[in-house]
Design an enzyme around this catalytic site. Sequence first.
Site, mmCIF file in Angstrom:
data_model
loop_
_atom_site.group_PDB
_atom_site.id
_atom_site.type_symbol
_atom_site.label_atom_id
_atom_site.label_comp_id
_atom_site.label_asym_id
_atom_site.label_seq_id
_atom_site.Cartn_x
_atom_site.Cartn_y
_atom_site.Cartn_z
ATOM 1 N N HIS A 1 0.845 -1.188 0.000
ATOM 2 C CA HIS A 1 0.000 0.000 0.000
ATOM 3 C C HIS A 1 0.887 1.246 0.000
ATOM 4 O O HIS A 1 1.909 1.283 0.669
ATOM 5 C CB HIS A 1 -0.891 0.018 1.247
ATOM 6 C CG HIS A 1 -1.934 -1.050 1.221
ATOM 7 N ND1 HIS A 1 -3.102 -0.923 0.517
ATOM 8 C CD2 HIS A 1 -1.984 -2.276 1.786
ATOM 9 C CE1 HIS A 1 -3.826 -2.016 0.659
ATOM 10 N NE2 HIS A 1 -3.172 -2.856 1.424
ATOM 11 N N ALA B 1 12.476 -19.718 9.577
ATOM 12 C CA ALA B 1 11.068 -19.712 9.982
ATOM 13 C C ALA B 1 10.670 -18.370 10.583
ATOM 14 O O ALA B 1 11.387 -17.797 11.401
ATOM 15 C CB ALA B 1 10.823 -20.830 10.992
ATOM 16 N N LYS C 1 17.544 -10.460 8.602
ATOM 17 C CA LYS C 1 18.964 -10.068 8.531
ATOM 18 C C LYS C 1 19.789 -11.292 8.175
ATOM 19 O O LYS C 1 19.377 -12.416 8.434
ATOM 20 C CB LYS C 1 19.415 -9.506 9.874
ATOM 21 C CG LYS C 1 18.777 -8.151 10.104
ATOM 22 C CD LYS C 1 19.411 -7.367 11.223
ATOM 23 C CE LYS C 1 18.776 -5.984 11.256
ATOM 24 N NZ LYS C 1 18.037 -5.709 12.491
#
Lengths: 231, 231, 231
Positions: free
Chosen positions: A158, A205, A225
């Site tokens: 958006h 994960a 990261k």
Amino acid sequence: MKKLVNKVITSLGRDGYQLDKSISSYHLIGILFSKGIQAVRGVFLKPFLKESKGLIFLGKNVKITAKSKISFGRTIIIGNNVFINALCKEGLMFGNNVSVGDNTIIECTGVISHLGQGIKVGNNVGFAQNCFIQVRGKVVIGNNVIFGPNSSVFSENHNFSSLDVPINMQGVNRKGVVIEDGVWIASGAKILDGVIVGKNSIVAAGAVINKDVPPNSIVGGIPGKILKYRN
Amino acid sequence: MKKLVNKVITSLGRDGYQLDKSISSYHLIGILFSKGIQAVRGVFLKPFLKESKGLIFLGKNVKITAKSKISFGRTIIIGNNVFINALCKEGLMFGNNVSVGDNTIIECTGVISHLGQGIKVGNNVGFAQNCFIQVRGKVVIGNNVIFGPNSSVFSENHNFSSLDVPINMQGVNRKGVVIEDGVWIASGAKILDGVIVGKNSIVAAGAVINKDVPPNSIVGGIPGKILKYRN
Amino acid sequence: MKKLVNKVITSLGRDGYQLDKSISSYHLIGILFSKGIQAVRGVFLKPFLKESKGLIFLGKNVKITAKSKISFGRTIIIGNNVFINALCKEGLMFGNNVSVGDNTIIECTGVISHLGQGIKVGNNVGFAQNCFIQVRGKVVIGNNVIFGPNSSVFSENHNFSSLDVPINMQGVNRKGVVIEDGVWIASGAKILDGVIVGKNSIVAAGAVINKDVPPNSIVGGIPGKILKYRN
């Protein structure tokens, strides 16, 4: 009977396939019967597709719209309750040996005032259960890519530069996503719009990836990261 | 035909609506047909609701319980496989132009020994696919709020002050959640009980929010922290 | 009528049960009717199971495969659209008072070339909606364990030591997961393969746990870290 099954599966493209020795013949017959029904469902889907090069195994309660925009390679497996909406500019293209787990959603339209671009998936790609693949900008997925359960890809964002107009009236921005060969997107990870995930990298994960990921790296966390390199 | 569709949708509350030029008439007819079926399903739902001010588009396999506790504004869109359980003290109230994506769950009862309080949703609010809105304490959602896919709201917490009694026997605590106008809750974000998300704020993908969010801010991470302000 | 219901539920194993006073008789009859249908569905499931010690309440669109591998204790509640695949070496075993929320998946097979080990769940365990329990290595869940919505357990990991072979061809590694008594796994948390979550610990919302969690601790974040101790 198990030997026969091993041979058939091998011939469908999985070299040296061996059934687990602890499967009883009773359960094996059940699985084969169920696979047979899935293959029959696939036969009825085939004529509606733009292209289909081999068998399609189709689960229960699958919903596929804009079938004429879909090209399938050999041996495509679609789980139960999958929803694929292929209505977009360039359509949906799967290579060989692509599987889509139960409840997974591949949504290419978004809004009919602004269709998604399209998605191209390579060979030997698996989407596990509950994945969400949003196709707005172009989504390109290479060969041998693994999507863990609940992982997702987003290819729009958006706009929110103005504080005077609500975000849901500022429109969206679409850059697209590229996931190169050999990548593993682990469970629950999210790849956001504009990202390129480099060859052979692992997204841990739960990670949220909003920047490019270099090849051969392991990335994790929110925002993602680099944790280490694979070598 | 496209012009006619643009006009109809505009008249349903979306100003200046324009279909994507790449949609073929074939697919457009399919979409209109499917929307028509959804509107017909909505007609059959309407008489059972407490109040409904306009059209309801209802997907497939939708399950709605305690319909008499539901008030709908104009133009409500409910996707496939949505589950809404409105059995709670004050009921469920939607404003105008509210859409609920596929597989989303809005669960207001919890346990029948302790009903949820209720939920009030403003105008122009969109819940994407796979959202989970847990209504135990009161949930109040303003106007122009966006919920990304897989985002969730929780309005109760387990008590866990004692180490001698299992947590599942210590009961729960309910404070409620407020999400003010113009907020964007991005994909997979979780708003926990007791939180107020201030006007025009953005909750980044995957964030877990356990403290109030000031207006016009962007928060992210686990637990959520202020990343910057929108100005 | 409410008194009667309170007595019946108490006799099914919930001491001192009291219905919420704001439930109308109309809605209560609806709930009882729906519970009745669920119990009838359960009666038809029972003969196919390996063992079942009491009532089973079975939702709509539930899919259970390899039923002969399943042992249920007393009072088992299975929500709508649940998928349980119990085909694995040791089967699936539930204690008493186990509930499985809507859309939850318990998947014990993985691939038929390498079946999962098995899962054992204690008494008074609740899996909320949209949980994903992957059974590959052995999964052992104690008594009084709470799984929040969207939480998941994984009991295998992909091998990725080689950079010359795609990860999806390097096979998997299975250690199994243990979740001890009294643990609360909050919404969206993920327990990865090899982990033991110690007695009475709390895993915070959205956490990803890849290391053992000591008893009585509260862990959170990605990757999960100890936030404090419960005492």
